[in-house]
Design an enzyme around this catalytic site. Structure first.
Site, PDB file in Angstrom:
ATOM      1  N   ASN A 204       0.850  -1.196   0.000  1.00  0.00           N
ATOM      2  CA  ASN A 204       0.000   0.000   0.000  1.00  0.00           C
ATOM      3  C   ASN A 204       0.886   1.247   0.000  1.00  0.00           C
ATOM      4  OD1 ASN A 204      -2.283   1.752   0.355  1.00  0.00           O
ATOM      5  ND2 ASN A 204      -3.342   0.047   1.378  1.00  0.00           N
TER       6      ASN A 204
ATOM      7  N   HIS B  66      23.795   1.601  13.840  1.00  0.00           N
ATOM      8  CA  HIS B  66      25.179   1.950  14.187  1.00  0.00           C
ATOM      9  C   HIS B  66      25.585   1.184  15.442  1.00  0.00           C
ATOM     10  CE1 HIS B  66      25.524   5.412  11.411  1.00  0.00           C
ATOM     11  NE2 HIS B  66      24.220   5.509  11.615  1.00  0.00           N
TER      12      HIS B  66
ATOM     13  N   ALA C  30      -1.383  -3.465  13.257  1.00  0.00           N
ATOM     14  CA  ALA C  30      -1.110  -2.087  12.852  1.00  0.00           C
ATOM     15  C   ALA C  30      -0.460  -1.304  13.985  1.00  0.00           C
ATOM     16  CB  ALA C  30      -2.408  -1.406  12.431  1.00  0.00           C
TER      17      ALA C  30
ATOM     18  N   LYS D  42       5.018  -8.235  20.504  1.00  0.00           N
ATOM     19  CA  LYS D  42       5.128  -9.529  21.168  1.00  0.00           C
ATOM     20  C   LYS D  42       4.094 -10.465  20.556  1.00  0.00           C
ATOM     21  CE  LYS D  42       6.620  -7.539  25.588  1.00  0.00           C
ATOM     22  NZ  LYS D  42       6.309  -7.425  27.050  1.00  0.00           N
TER      23      LYS D  42
END
Length: 501
Positions: free
Chosen positions: A396, A424, A469, A489
């Site tokens: 999307n 990093h 989401a 989770k």
């Protein structure tokens, strides 16, 4: 392999070497080959002074692999016509024998086109300027001619877009513009031509089907109707053949000896460009079938027309201080209709659909992008290779993929999902962002990723998993599980065909 340098091919011309462009511009206007250095590039310019009030500015066509450099065109024509000559040797061809042209525009390291107008002004003061180019030399002749409105440009079978076949820029982009997308290249050099701002004499061999259909018709169609462009179809041989030297000299003389460039073009047998249909009618009258304009050329015609309308609309907005909402909507709509480019190094499967405004940053060797068949990518996406995406996927709007992302088949990605592989090492207190790391992300087959999810590497999402989401995924997600939250989770195990059985 770099192209060999052989100045001795012009033994009759005295060589001059200048430390920089500014030193060259400040030097005396004497005949010779003038070489200056800018940004690690050696640039060669030929000037022949014949005490003429006409300066012939000549751009070379594409070379062949065996040609050495510097390579200049136009000496014979200028000598026969009695005009002073300014000729440019394309610096790009020196980088590799496989690079046959750079359209005398430069590259990412040195955009030579920005300095050419200053060189032309150096030699053209008090003179009438005639820009000339054939084939690949036609593009710079048309481009730079428009920067000098009082000049005339004469082109023969010119290329009018550096993206359009044959031998388009994709073949040399990896050397001249490493790792850049077409959009980024177009920000460095001119790659398409706008409306002519000077007088143009456009000569096209009627039997040269690839150039007639893919370059001449698209350019002339987007220029018409105009009072400044004149065209003529010739029969100079079979295919990509320019007019003979004597005919070129005759046309140049007709232009110079007339009261105006326009009247000179007409006296040379050219026709004012009012209706592109007249060109096709003449093409048919000469006994040639009308070739079909290629898909690439058709796209360029559409884009040029849209951009011309856009330029007019913007001009109106600038001249009339108004909040004309309808006009602004039209401009926004025209901006959205630009066509996405597929860069070199991007392999796209059959049936894949990539929307406008999608930016794919790919390079054949360093950061390729592979998109499987029937995959769809909606607008405003930005992908930086190397990336590999399987078949039947759906992304999307607003997807963001960094390098080292691998995605399986039939994956559904919601809007505004980010795959972030850059990181990093932890640095000292003076600079916590230490050495750069690239942490790969792998997504298995059949995964569904909800809207506004952020995935940071090093992460693997198993096949058949679902990510809710708004989640932040910073650890591996097992196959066939529902995961969500910040950080994500496992919420529950999802049914599979085996578990149902």
């Amino acid at each position: 392999m770099k192209r060999g340098r052989k100045v001795g091919a012009y033994a009759d011309v005295k060589p001059y070497v200048h430390k920089s462009l500014s030193d060259f511009i400040d030097s005396e206007n004497v005949s010779g080959i003038h070489t200056f250095h800018e940004r690690g590039r050696g640039i060669d310019v030929l000037y022949e002074d014949r005490n003429s009030d006409v300066l012939l500015v000549f751009f070379s066509a594409a070379l062949v692999s065996k040609n050495t450099f510097p390579y200049f065109s136009g000496r014979s024509v200028a000598r026969k016509s009695g005009f002073s000559l300014l000729a440019f040797s394309d610096p790009s061809v020196a980088l590799d024998t496989n690079i046959l042209t750079g359209w005398t525009l430069g590259d990412a390291r040195y955009p030579f086109h920005r300095d050419i107008p200053a060189i032309v002004r150096k030699y053209s003061e008090g003179r009438r300027i005639m820009f000339v180019g054939a084939s690949a030399g036609g593009f710079p002749a048309l481009h730079f001619g428009s920067l000098f409105p009082e000049s005339v440009t004469m082109v023969m079978n010119p290329r009018t877009s550096v993206w359009t076949p044959p031998t388009h820029i994709q073949f040399s982009a990896d050397t001249l513009f490493p790792g850049m997308t077409p959009e980024q290249i177009s920000e460095i050099i001119p790659t398409r031509l706008g409306p002519a701002k000077n007088t143009v004499v456009f000569l096209q061999n009627a039997s040269d089907d690839p150039y007639y259909s893919a370059h001449a018709l698209p350019y002339l169609t987007t220029q018409a109707p105009t009072e400044s462009v004149f065209w003529r179809l010739g029969e100079w041989g079979d295919g990509h053949v320019a007019p003979p030297g004597y005919e070129i000299s005759e046309i140049l003389s007709a232009l110079v000896n007339a009261d105006s460039w326009a009247s000179g073009a007409i006296s040379a047998g050219c026709t004012q460009l009012t209706d592109p249909a007249a060109i096709d009618a003449e093409h048919t009258r000469l006994g040639f079938n009308s070739p079909v304009i290629s898909a690439v050329a058709q796209d360029l015609v559409k884009i040029s027309r849209i951009e011309n309308r856009l330029a007019v609309a913007i001009s109106r907005l600038e001249s009339v201080e108004s909040d004309n909402k309808d006009l602004r909507k039209q401009i926004e709509w025209m901006n959205r209709t630009k066509t996405a480019h597929i860069p070199p190094g991007c392999q796209v499967g059959r049936g894949a659909n990539i929307a406008p405004n999608v930016m794919l940053m790919a390079n054949v060797h360093a950061n390729p992008i592979e998109i499987g068949a029937n995959t769809k990518i909606l607008r405003d996406a930005e992908w930086i290779g190397p990336i590999k995406v399987g078949t039947g996927c759906y992304f999307n709007k607003g997807s963001y993929l960094r390098a080292e992302v691998t995605i399986g088949n039939d994956v559904l990605v919601g809007p505004f999902v980010r795959f972030v592989t850059d990181s990093h090492e932890m640095g000292p207190e003076s600079k916590r962002g230490g050495p750069y790391l690239r942490t790969p992300i792998t997504v298995g087959d059949g995964v569904w990723i909800g809207a506004s999810v952020t995935i940071v590497g090093k992460v693997s999402i198993g096949a058949g998993a679902v990510i809710a989401a708004g989640s932040l995924v910073n650890k591996d997600v097992p196959a066939n599980t529902l995961a969500g939250g910040v950080p994500a989770k496992v919420i529950k195990q999802l049914p599979t065909s085996e578990s149902v059985a």
